[in-house]
Design an enzyme around this catalytic site. Structure first.
Site, mmCIF file in Angstrom:
data_model
loop_
_atom_site.group_PDB
_atom_site.id
_atom_site.type_symbol
_atom_site.label_atom_id
_atom_site.label_comp_id
_atom_site.label_asym_id
_atom_site.label_seq_id
_atom_site.Cartn_x
_atom_site.Cartn_y
_atom_site.Cartn_z
ATOM 1 N N THR A 9 0.848 -1.198 0.000
ATOM 2 C CA THR A 9 0.000 0.000 0.000
ATOM 3 C C THR A 9 0.875 1.237 0.000
ATOM 4 O O THR A 9 1.962 1.231 0.561
ATOM 5 C CB THR A 9 -0.953 0.043 1.216
ATOM 6 O OG1 THR A 9 -1.653 1.295 1.210
ATOM 7 C CG2 THR A 9 -0.230 -0.093 2.539
ATOM 8 N N ASN A 11 -0.591 4.117 0.963
ATOM 9 C CA ASN A 11 -1.364 5.007 1.824
ATOM 10 C C ASN A 11 -0.766 4.944 3.242
ATOM 11 O O ASN A 11 -0.867 3.929 3.927
ATOM 12 C CB ASN A 11 -2.827 4.542 1.800
ATOM 13 C CG ASN A 11 -3.728 5.406 2.653
ATOM 14 O OD1 ASN A 11 -3.331 5.879 3.697
ATOM 15 N ND2 ASN A 11 -4.957 5.576 2.193
ATOM 16 N N ASP A 70 -7.661 -3.435 0.021
ATOM 17 C CA ASP A 70 -8.479 -2.551 -0.799
ATOM 18 C C ASP A 70 -9.721 -2.263 0.022
ATOM 19 O O ASP A 70 -10.328 -3.176 0.597
ATOM 20 C CB ASP A 70 -8.848 -3.158 -2.151
ATOM 21 C CG ASP A 70 -9.316 -2.059 -3.106
ATOM 22 O OD1 ASP A 70 -8.509 -1.154 -3.416
ATOM 23 O OD2 ASP A 70 -10.482 -2.070 -3.518
ATOM 24 N N PHE A 150 -8.593 9.028 8.910
ATOM 25 C CA PHE A 150 -8.351 9.571 7.568
ATOM 26 C C PHE A 150 -9.600 9.353 6.721
ATOM 27 O O PHE A 150 -10.584 8.763 7.167
ATOM 28 C CB PHE A 150 -7.116 8.923 6.921
ATOM 29 C CG PHE A 150 -7.280 7.461 6.568
ATOM 30 C CD1 PHE A 150 -7.213 6.481 7.539
ATOM 31 C CD2 PHE A 150 -7.513 7.063 5.254
ATOM 32 C CE1 PHE A 150 -7.369 5.135 7.218
ATOM 33 C CE2 PHE A 150 -7.663 5.720 4.919
ATOM 34 C CZ PHE A 150 -7.596 4.753 5.911
ATOM 35 N N TYR A 152 -12.857 8.954 4.953
ATOM 36 C CA TYR A 152 -14.261 9.194 5.294
ATOM 37 C C TYR A 152 -14.541 9.020 6.793
ATOM 38 O O TYR A 152 -15.710 9.040 7.200
ATOM 39 C CB TYR A 152 -15.160 8.248 4.479
ATOM 40 C CG TYR A 152 -15.026 8.422 2.972
ATOM 41 C CD1 TYR A 152 -15.766 9.396 2.293
ATOM 42 C CD2 TYR A 152 -14.164 7.631 2.223
ATOM 43 C CE1 TYR A 152 -15.642 9.567 0.922
ATOM 44 C CE2 TYR A 152 -14.036 7.788 0.840
ATOM 45 C CZ TYR A 152 -14.781 8.761 0.203
ATOM 46 O OH TYR A 152 -14.663 8.931 -1.158
ATOM 47 N N ASP A 153 -13.505 8.861 7.613
ATOM 48 C CA ASP A 153 -13.712 8.650 9.059
ATOM 49 C C ASP A 153 -14.592 9.723 9.709
ATOM 50 O O ASP A 153 -15.407 9.392 10.582
ATOM 51 C CB ASP A 153 -12.365 8.574 9.800
ATOM 52 C CG ASP A 153 -11.741 7.190 9.718
ATOM 53 O OD1 ASP A 153 -12.455 6.216 9.420
ATOM 54 O OD2 ASP A 153 -10.523 7.084 9.956
ATOM 55 N N LYS A 173 -10.831 2.445 17.121
ATOM 56 C CA LYS A 173 -11.185 2.195 15.718
ATOM 57 C C LYS A 173 -10.686 0.808 15.292
ATOM 58 O O LYS A 173 -11.437 0.028 14.706
ATOM 59 C CB LYS A 173 -10.612 3.286 14.802
ATOM 60 C CG LYS A 173 -10.973 3.050 13.332
ATOM 61 C CD LYS A 173 -10.391 4.048 12.360
ATOM 62 C CE LYS A 173 -10.579 3.537 10.923
ATOM 63 N NZ LYS A 173 -9.871 4.305 9.905
ATOM 64 N N HIS A 178 -13.366 -2.383 9.838
ATOM 65 C CA HIS A 178 -13.301 -3.266 8.684
ATOM 66 C C HIS A 178 -11.865 -3.800 8.488
ATOM 67 O O HIS A 178 -11.648 -4.978 8.285
ATOM 68 C CB HIS A 178 -13.760 -2.486 7.441
ATOM 69 C CG HIS A 178 -13.095 -1.149 7.273
ATOM 70 N ND1 HIS A 178 -12.954 -0.250 8.310
ATOM 71 C CD2 HIS A 178 -12.492 -0.562 6.203
ATOM 72 C CE1 HIS A 178 -12.313 0.823 7.883
ATOM 73 N NE2 HIS A 178 -12.026 0.662 6.610
HETATM 74 P P1 ITT Z 1 -3.421 1.791 -1.732
HETATM 75 O O1 ITT Z 1 -4.243 1.398 -2.950
HETATM 76 O O2 ITT Z 1 -2.020 2.145 -2.054
HETATM 77 O O3 ITT Z 1 -3.535 0.788 -0.612
HETATM 78 P P2 ITT Z 1 -5.428 3.863 -1.504
HETATM 79 O O4 ITT Z 1 -5.626 4.989 -0.537
HETATM 80 O O5 ITT Z 1 -5.452 4.182 -2.965
HETATM 81 O O6 ITT Z 1 -4.045 3.151 -1.110
HETATM 82 P P3 ITT Z 1 -7.820 2.227 -1.828
HETATM 83 O O7 ITT Z 1 -7.739 2.185 -3.302
HETATM 84 O O8 ITT Z 1 -8.141 0.968 -1.072
HETATM 85 O O9 ITT Z 1 -6.469 2.743 -1.157
HETATM 86 O O10 ITT Z 1 -8.873 3.352 -1.438
HETATM 87 C C1 ITT Z 1 -9.340 3.442 -0.157
HETATM 88 C C2 ITT Z 1 -10.107 4.745 0.034
HETATM 89 O O11 ITT Z 1 -11.235 4.447 0.874
HETATM 90 C C3 ITT Z 1 -9.235 5.744 0.772
HETATM 91 O O12 ITT Z 1 -8.774 6.718 -0.097
HETATM 92 C C4 ITT Z 1 -10.181 6.332 1.815
HETATM 93 O O13 ITT Z 1 -10.767 7.469 1.277
HETATM 94 C C5 ITT Z 1 -11.256 5.278 1.991
HETATM 95 N N1 ITT Z 1 -11.022 4.501 3.209
HETATM 96 C C6 ITT Z 1 -10.486 3.246 3.295
HETATM 97 N N2 ITT Z 1 -10.370 2.870 4.556
HETATM 98 C C7 ITT Z 1 -10.822 3.896 5.311
HETATM 99 C C8 ITT Z 1 -10.930 4.110 6.692
HETATM 100 O O14 ITT Z 1 -10.516 3.201 7.573
HETATM 101 N N3 ITT Z 1 -11.426 5.260 7.099
HETATM 102 C C9 ITT Z 1 -11.828 6.192 6.239
HETATM 103 N N4 ITT Z 1 -11.745 6.098 4.915
HETATM 104 C C10 ITT Z 1 -11.249 4.938 4.436
#
Ligand code: ITT
Length: 196
Positions: A9, A11, A70, A150, A152-153, A173, A178
């Site tokens: 990831t 992120n 994801d 972060f 949508y939290d 959290k 999830h």
């Molecule tokens: P990687 O693909 O590199 O892992 P990414 O941020 O692009 O990073 P995703 O494609 O899985 O990851 O997108 C996840 C999105 O969903 C992320 O940008 C958040 O906006 C949201 N999200 C996921 N988990 C969350 C959480 O625990 N709390 C709040 N928002 C979340």
């Protein structure tokens, strides 16, 4: 030597959560950011497909067992949107502020506020591919609250809670999230893989 596990990831918020959730497993964790791995195109139509694409890409690039996440938010009144497109809802991948603002706008005054966070965790390693999923059910606040977490939290209030996810302590959290559910279910698979 401690086995290495790659978190596929880019992120930073996810890396921090996953390091906490996987704490205690005897592996050294490195992220796609640490290794400067290229971005993976998320061309799947489900969270599980996209998670496995990222895990396989990390394993192929490094030869090391690789975990990927994801995730996103699924809103009933929007027919499941933004779903797998959560990261680029407002047009720019990972622009959390714009994505949140768009969801607040689309849900203004909508009575059905049911929504959930969904996470697919994928593991890809030598001779092993495995998926686990976790969800956190909740309702959407009208106005974002809190500065933890972060994405949508600030808008998701878990069922049985009055606070948004952004008002919970990180450990609170993790205990219900999830991501916490999916990756805790993955722990025995990781342990088996690194014990070989
Ligand atoms: P990687 O693909 O590199 O892992 P990414 O941020 O692009 O990073 P995703 O494609 O899985 O990851 O997108 C996840 C999105 O969903 C992320 O940008 C958040 O906006 C949201 N999200 C996921 N988990 C969350 C959480 O625990 N709390 C709040 N928002 C979340």
């Amino acid at each position: 030597m401690t086995p290495m596990l790659v978190l596929s990831t880019r992120n930073r918020h996810k890396v921090a959560e996953l390091e906490r959730i996987l704490d205690g497993i005897a592996v050294e964790v490195v992220s796609a950011l640490d290794l400067e791995l290229p971005e993976v195109a998320e061309t799947g139509s489900t969270f599980a497909e996209n998670a496995m694409l990222k895990a396989r890409a990390g394993f192929a690039a490094t030869g090391l067992a690789c975990l990927a996440d994801d995730s996103g938010i699924v809103v009933d009144a929007l027919g499941g949107e933004p779903g797998v497109d959560s990261a680029l809802y407002a047009g720019t991948h990972g622009d959390d502020d714009a994505n949140l603002a768009l969801l607040v706008e689309r849900m203004a005054g909508v009575p059905d506020r049911a929504a959930r966070f969904v996470c697919a965790a994928a593991l890809a390693g030598p001779g092993v591919e495995h998926i686990e999923e976790g969800t956190l059910e909740g309702v959407l606040a009208e106005t974002p609250r809190g500065d933890g977490g972060f994405g949508y939290d600030p808008i998701l209030v878990p069922l049985g809670e009055e606070r948004t996810c952004a008002e919970l302590a990180p450990e609170e959290k993790d205990a219900i999230s999830h991501r916490g559910k999916a990756f805790r279910a993955m722990r025995p698979w990781i342990a088996r893989l690194v014990a070989r």
